[in-house]
Write a protein that holds these residues in place. Structure first.
Motif, PDB file in Angstrom:
ATOM      1  N   MET A   1      -3.778 -27.895 -41.742  1.00 37.23           N
ATOM      2  CA  MET A   1      -2.380 -28.155 -42.071  1.00 37.23           C
ATOM      3  C   MET A   1      -1.944 -27.290 -43.257  1.00 37.23           C
ATOM      4  SD  MET A   1      -2.324 -32.291 -41.569  1.00 37.23           S
ATOM      5  CE  MET A   1      -1.293 -32.554 -42.982  1.00 37.23           C
ATOM      6  N   ALA A   2      -2.804 -27.219 -44.268  1.00 38.43           N
ATOM      7  CA  ALA A   2      -2.470 -26.433 -45.452  1.00 38.43           C
ATOM      8  C   ALA A   2      -2.377 -24.952 -45.098  1.00 38.43           C
ATOM      9  CB  ALA A   2      -3.513 -26.658 -46.548  1.00 38.43           C
TER      10      ALA A   2
ATOM     11  N   GLY B   1      -3.617 -20.556 -56.960  1.00 40.83           N
ATOM     12  CA  GLY B   1      -4.372 -21.671 -57.531  1.00 40.83           C
ATOM     13  C   GLY B   1      -5.444 -22.166 -56.577  1.00 40.83           C
ATOM     14  N   VAL B   2      -5.071 -22.288 -55.300  1.00 43.87           N
ATOM     15  CA  VAL B   2      -6.033 -22.732 -54.283  1.00 43.87           C
ATOM     16  C   VAL B   2      -7.201 -21.754 -54.208  1.00 43.87           C
ATOM     17  CG1 VAL B   2      -6.386 -23.063 -51.808  1.00 43.87           C
ATOM     18  CG2 VAL B   2      -4.361 -24.015 -52.904  1.00 43.87           C
TER      19      VAL B   2
ATOM     20  N   PHE C   1       2.649 -30.627 -45.220  1.00 40.18           N
ATOM     21  CA  PHE C   1       1.495 -29.923 -44.661  1.00 40.18           C
ATOM     22  C   PHE C   1       0.456 -29.586 -45.726  1.00 40.18           C
ATOM     23  CE2 PHE C   1       4.417 -29.268 -41.130  1.00 40.18           C
ATOM     24  CZ  PHE C   1       3.564 -29.487 -40.057  1.00 40.18           C
ATOM     25  N   ILE C   2       0.916 -29.062 -46.851  1.00 36.75           N
ATOM     26  CA  ILE C   2      -0.088 -28.647 -47.848  1.00 36.75           C
ATOM     27  C   ILE C   2      -0.447 -29.779 -48.811  1.00 36.75           C
ATOM     28  CG2 ILE C   2       0.630 -26.225 -47.730  1.00 36.75           C
ATOM     29  CD1 ILE C   2       1.843 -26.619 -50.524  1.00 36.75           C
TER      30      ILE C   2
ATOM     31  N   VAL D   1       0.981 -21.515 -56.101  1.00 31.23           N
ATOM     32  CA  VAL D   1       0.113 -22.588 -55.607  1.00 31.23           C
ATOM     33  C   VAL D   1      -1.038 -21.998 -54.806  1.00 31.23           C
ATOM     34  CG1 VAL D   1      -0.019 -24.641 -54.144  1.00 31.23           C
ATOM     35  CG2 VAL D   1       1.993 -24.267 -55.561  1.00 31.23           C
TER      36      VAL D   1
ATOM     37  N   PHE E   1      -6.868 -31.368 -42.648  1.00 31.00           N
ATOM     38  CA  PHE E   1      -6.071 -31.114 -43.863  1.00 31.00           C
ATOM     39  C   PHE E   1      -6.066 -29.622 -44.197  1.00 31.00           C
ATOM     40  CE2 PHE E   1      -6.926 -35.639 -45.638  1.00 31.00           C
ATOM     41  CZ  PHE E   1      -5.912 -36.138 -44.841  1.00 31.00           C
ATOM     42  N   ASN E   2      -7.245 -28.990 -44.085  1.00 30.67           N
ATOM     43  CA  ASN E   2      -7.329 -27.545 -44.360  1.00 30.67           C
ATOM     44  C   ASN E   2      -6.426 -26.769 -43.410  1.00 30.67           C
ATOM     45  OD1 ASN E   2      -9.216 -27.688 -46.426  1.00 30.67           O
ATOM     46  ND2 ASN E   2     -10.942 -27.620 -45.018  1.00 30.67           N
TER      47      ASN E   2
ATOM     48  N   TYR F   1      -1.558 -23.663 -42.283  1.00 31.19           N
ATOM     49  CA  TYR F   1      -0.288 -23.505 -41.563  1.00 31.19           C
ATOM     50  C   TYR F   1       0.882 -23.516 -42.540  1.00 31.19           C
ATOM     51  CZ  TYR F   1       3.598 -24.769 -38.444  1.00 31.19           C
ATOM     52  OH  TYR F   1       4.790 -24.818 -37.775  1.00 31.19           O
TER      53      TYR F   1
ATOM     54  N   ILE G   1      -9.115 -22.852 -45.953  1.00 31.61           N
ATOM     55  CA  ILE G   1      -7.650 -22.742 -45.965  1.00 31.61           C
ATOM     56  C   ILE G   1      -7.244 -21.278 -45.860  1.00 31.61           C
ATOM     57  CG2 ILE G   1      -5.562 -23.104 -47.347  1.00 31.61           C
ATOM     58  CD1 ILE G   1      -6.814 -25.569 -48.503  1.00 31.61           C
TER      59      ILE G   1
ATOM     60  N   LYS H   1       3.387 -20.310 -42.723  1.00 25.99           N
ATOM     61  CA  LYS H   1       4.628 -20.343 -41.970  1.00 25.99           C
ATOM     62  C   LYS H   1       5.817 -20.995 -42.678  1.00 25.99           C
ATOM     63  CE  LYS H   1       3.365 -18.103 -38.407  1.00 25.99           C
ATOM     64  NZ  LYS H   1       3.885 -16.736 -38.310  1.00 25.99           N
ATOM     65  N   PHE H   2       5.693 -21.347 -43.928  1.00 26.85           N
ATOM     66  CA  PHE H   2       6.837 -21.922 -44.639  1.00 26.85           C
ATOM     67  C   PHE H   2       7.120 -21.126 -45.899  1.00 26.85           C
ATOM     68  CE2 PHE H   2       5.313 -25.552 -42.198  1.00 26.85           C
ATOM     69  CZ  PHE H   2       6.488 -26.067 -41.684  1.00 26.85           C
ATOM     70  N   HIS H   3       8.405 -21.092 -46.254  1.00 23.01           N
ATOM     71  CA  HIS H   3       8.763 -20.514 -47.547  1.00 23.01           C
ATOM     72  C   HIS H   3       9.219 -21.638 -48.439  1.00 23.01           C
ATOM     73  CE1 HIS H   3       8.238 -16.450 -46.353  1.00 23.01           C
ATOM     74  NE2 HIS H   3       8.987 -16.632 -45.281  1.00 23.01           N
ATOM     75  N   PHE H   4       8.677 -21.712 -49.610  1.00 25.03           N
ATOM     76  CA  PHE H   4       9.153 -22.726 -50.552  1.00 25.03           C
ATOM     77  C   PHE H   4       8.891 -22.232 -51.967  1.00 25.03           C
ATOM     78  CE2 PHE H   4       4.916 -23.751 -49.075  1.00 25.03           C
ATOM     79  CZ  PHE H   4       4.209 -24.013 -50.240  1.00 25.03           C
TER      80      PHE H   4
ATOM     81  N   PHE I   1       0.963 -22.708 -45.674  1.00 27.28           N
ATOM     82  CA  PHE I   1       1.036 -21.479 -46.472  1.00 27.28           C
ATOM     83  C   PHE I   1       1.434 -20.282 -45.626  1.00 27.28           C
ATOM     84  CE2 PHE I   1      -1.841 -23.707 -49.538  1.00 27.28           C
ATOM     85  CZ  PHE I   1      -0.969 -23.635 -50.614  1.00 27.28           C
TER      86      PHE I   1
END
Lengths: 293, 271
Positions: free
Chosen positions: B88-89, B107-108, A12-13, B104, B85-86, B91, B150, B95-98, B93
Motif C-alpha cells: 500500500m505504501a 525518511g523511509v 495508503f502510506i 517522507v 502495508f508495504n 503504491y 516499500i 501514484k499520489f502527489h501530496f 508513493f
C-alpha cells in the motif's frame, strides 16, 4: 493525479509510516538519550532511578577490554571475510554464466540455497561438522593424514571457522547479483575484443571486471555492513569464546543489553557500531566516486 | 574441440564445488535419522545403518517443537499483513502527489541504514512501555514494515500506467477498490518475489523473538533450536533433526520458486 480527497494517499502510506515512526525513527532518539544515562533493569521499572551520566558510558567502553576485543574481532572478520566473499561469489558467477543449459540452472539453485536457509540451523550443523572429536571435517583431514584442527577451540582458528561458515552462507545472494550484472554486459563489447584479437584473460581484465564495478561496489557495501553486525554464528556456535576470540560487537551489545540488562551501556556500544557502519559506508562511496573520475 | 574440453572442465568444477557446498545439508539430513550413538561414532557412517525417527518424535512430543512451529507460522502469517502495508505504501508513493511526499519518502529510505543492534534496545524499552514485551504482538509489530520492500514495490508501481487508474476513477471506483482489484493483480511479478522473501525472512526470524519472548510458549523454531543447542549440546542427532525441521520447508519452497527470485533480481534493478 486527481484523487478526490487529500487524505487518500495517507490512507495508503499511513500504516507503514506510523509503524516506521514508532519502531525505526523514535528508537534512534531513544537510543541517543539513554546512551548518556545509566539505565538498567531497576531504571526500567522506576524512571527516578535513572541518572544522566554524560559521556561516562563511552569512556568506559573504550577502556573495556571485552569491547576492544570485540572491535578487533570485527575488524578481522571484515578484513578476511569481505574479500573472500567477493572473490568466491564472483568466480562462481563467472562459471555459472558460461552456459545456460538446465544443468547450470540447477547449480545456480545449489549455490544459492545456503543463503536462504536458517542461520541458526546452519550454525548448529556446522558446529557438529567442526566438532574436534566426532566432526566430519577432522575425520576427512585424518583420512589424509592431517592432525585434528581445533576448529572452535582456538581463539584465532575459531574466528576463521566462523568466517568460513559465513562465506559459505553469503555466496548465494552475491553470486546472483554478479550473475545479473554479467548478463547485462552487452555482447558487442566481447565481439569487438574478438576482432582486436584479445585473449580470454584480457577480456576478463579489460571488459568484464570494469563492467562489474557497480555490482562489486554494491556487494562490498552490503557485505561490510553485514559482517560488522555479525551475530548468529558466534551466538550459537561459540558464545563469543574461546577466550572471547569470536566475540563480535553485535554479540557484545546483546550480552550487555539483554543478559546483564545494562541498557544504557549497551546503547552506547550500539551507537559506536552505528557510527562505524556509517563511516565505512561513506569511505566506500568516496572510493567508488574517485574510481569513476 | 577446445570449446568442448573447456565446458567439461567448468562443469566438473561446478559439480565438485556444488557437492562441497551441499555437504552440510546432506550431513544434517542423514545424521538426523541415526541413533545418537551412530551419529557420533568414529569412523562416521554415511548412510544411517539403523534408520530411526526417534529424534523427530522427541522434538514434537517432549520438546515443544509443535508450539514453536505454530508460533513461527503465526509470525509468517502476520508478515504477510506487513507486506500488504508495504505494498500500500509503495503504491501511495508511486501514484499520489501530496505535500511533503519527497521528504517522507527519503525518511523511509533512511531507516534502511539503521542496524538491528541499534534499534533493538530502544525498541525493547518502547515495547516495555506499551506492556508488549513477552507478547506475540511485541514479536510481530516491529518487523512488519521494511523500507527496502516499500522501495522495490514503489519502483515497480511507477511502471503502471496512470490512465488505467484515472479511467477507473471516472467509472466511479473507490480508491481501495482500485488498489485491490486493479493494482494488485497487475503487480503479481513483484509480489511473488516479495511473498517468498517475506516468508523466508519471517520463517528465519531469530534475534527479535529471542529478545522479546521470555516465555517458552512464545518461542519460534530458531529460538527453540538455539535453546536446544545450549541445553542438549552433546545430542547431535537431535540437533540435526531440529535443524532439518527448520531448513527443509524453505528448501522445498525454494526449489519451486527459485526461477521467480532469479527473474526478480534481474527486473528489480540491482545490477
Amino acid at each position: 493525479m486527481n484523487h478526490r480527497n487529500a487524505w487518500t494517499p495517507w490512507l495508503f502510506i499511513g500504516p507503514a509510516i506510523l509503524l516506521l515512526l514508532v519502531f525505526a525513527i523514535l528508537p534512534i532518539f531513544v537510543s541517543l538519550v539513554i546512551s548518556f544515562t545509566d539505565i538498567d533493569l531497576v531504571g526500567l521499572g522506576n524512571w527516578d532511578a535513572i541518572e544522566f551520566i554524560g559521556l561516562e558510558n563511552f569512556i568506559n567502553l573504550f577502556q573495556d577490554p571485552l569491547f576492544r576485543q570485540s572491535l578487533y574481532n570485527s575488524l578481522v572478520y571484515v578484513v578476511i571475510g569481505v574479500p573472500l566473499v567477493i572473490i568466491c561469489s564472483f568466480s562462481i558467477a563467472l562459471l555459472l554464466n558460461y552456459a545456460t543449459s538446465k544443468l547450470f540452472t540447477i547449480f545456480r539453485v545449489v549455490y544459492y540455497v545456503p543463503s536462504v536457509t536458517n542461520i541458526v540451523a546452519i550454525a548448529v550443523v556446522w558446529g557438529f561438522l567442526y566438532n574436534q572429536d566426532v566432526g566430519l571435517f577432522n575425520f576427512v583431514l585424518d583420512f589424509f593424514g592431517v592432525d585434528p584442527v581445533p576448529w572452535l577451540e582456538h581463539p584465532f582458528i575459531a574466528k576463521l571457522s566462523l568466517i568460513l561458515l559465513a562465506v559459505w552462507k553469503g555466496l548465494g545472494i552475491n553470486m546472483l547479483i554478479y550473475l545479473a550484472a554479467l548478463q547485462s554486459i552487452p555482447n558487442s563489447y566481447y565481439e569487438a575484443a574478438n576482432i582486436d584479437g584479445a585473449n580470454k584473460l584480457q577480456k576478463l581484465r579489460y571488459i568484464t571486471i570494469p563492467s562489474l564495478s557497480y555490482a562489486t561496489f554494491f556487494v562490498t557495501v552490503t557485505t561490510l555492513i553485514g559482517w560488522l553486525q555479525f551475530f548468529e554464528e558466534p551466538f550459537v556456535m561459540t558464545g563469543g569464546g574461546p577466550l572471547d576470540g569470536t566475540m563480535s560487537m553485535a554479540l557484545f551489545i546483546y550480552q550487555e543489553g539483554f543478559q546483564y540488562n545494562e541498557f544504557g551501556y549497551a546503547a552506547a556500544a550500539s551507537l559506536v557500531l552505528f557510527i562505524l557502519i556509517i563511516v565505512v559506508t561513506m569511505v566506500q562511496f568516496t572510493f567508488n566516486k574517485s574510481d569513476k573520475d | 574441440m577446445k570449446q568442448k574440453l573447456e565446458k567439461w572442465i567448468i562443469t566438473l568444477v561446478l559439480v565438485v564445488g556444488g557437492f562441497l557446498v551441499s555437504i552440510p545439508f546432506f550431513w544434517m539430513i542423514l545424521s538426523s535419522f541415526k541413533p545418537e550413538r551412530e551419529a557420533r561414532s568414529m569412523p562416521p557412517t554415511l548412510w544411517p545403518e539403523n534408520f530411526t525417527f526417534e529424534h523427530y518424535l522427541n522434538l514434537f512430543q517432549n520438546l515443544n517443537f509443535g508450539t514453536y512451529f505454530t508460533n513461527t507460522l503465526i509470525i509468517v502469517l502476520f508478515s504477510m499483513l506487513g507486506l500488504l502495508f508495504n505494498t500500500m505504501a509503495g503504491y501511495g508513493f508511486a501514484k499520489f502527489h501530496f505535500k511533503g511526499k519527497e521528504a517522507v519518502f527519503i525518511g523511509v529510505l533512511a531507516t534502511m541504514m539503521i542496524p538491528a543492534q541499534v534499534s533493538m534496545i530502544p525498541v525493547y524499552l518502547i515495547l516495555n512501555q506499551m506492556s508488549l514485551t513477552n507478547t506475540m504482538s511485541g514479536i510481530i509489530l516491529p518487523g512488519l514494515i521494511a523500507a527496502f520492500n516499500i522501495f522495490l514495490i514503489r519502483q515497480f508501481m511507477t511502471t503502471i500506467p496512470n490512465d488505467l487508474i484515472e479511467s477507473a476513477r471516472i467509472d466511479g471506483a473507490r480508491e481501495f477498490r482500485i488498489f485491490f482489484q486493479i493494482i494488485l493483480p497487475l503487480s503479481k511479478p513483484v509480489l511473488a518475489v516479495q511473498v517468498i522473501l517475506t516468508f523466508v525472512g519471517a520463517w528465519n526470524s531469530f534475534l527479535w523473538p529471542l529478545i522479546v519472548a521470555n516465555d517458552q510458549g512464545l518461542y519460534t523454531l530458531s529460538v527453540g533450536l538455539a535453546l536446544l543447542q545450549g541445553q542438549n549440546a552433546s545430542s547431535f542427532a537431535l540437533q540435526m533433526a531440529g535443524a532439518t525441521v527448520m531448513v527443509i520447508p524453505v528448501l522445498i519452497l525454494f526449489m519451486f520458486v527459485q526461477k521467480y527470485i532469479v527473474q526478480g533480481f534481474n527486473t528489480t534493478g540491482i545490477k
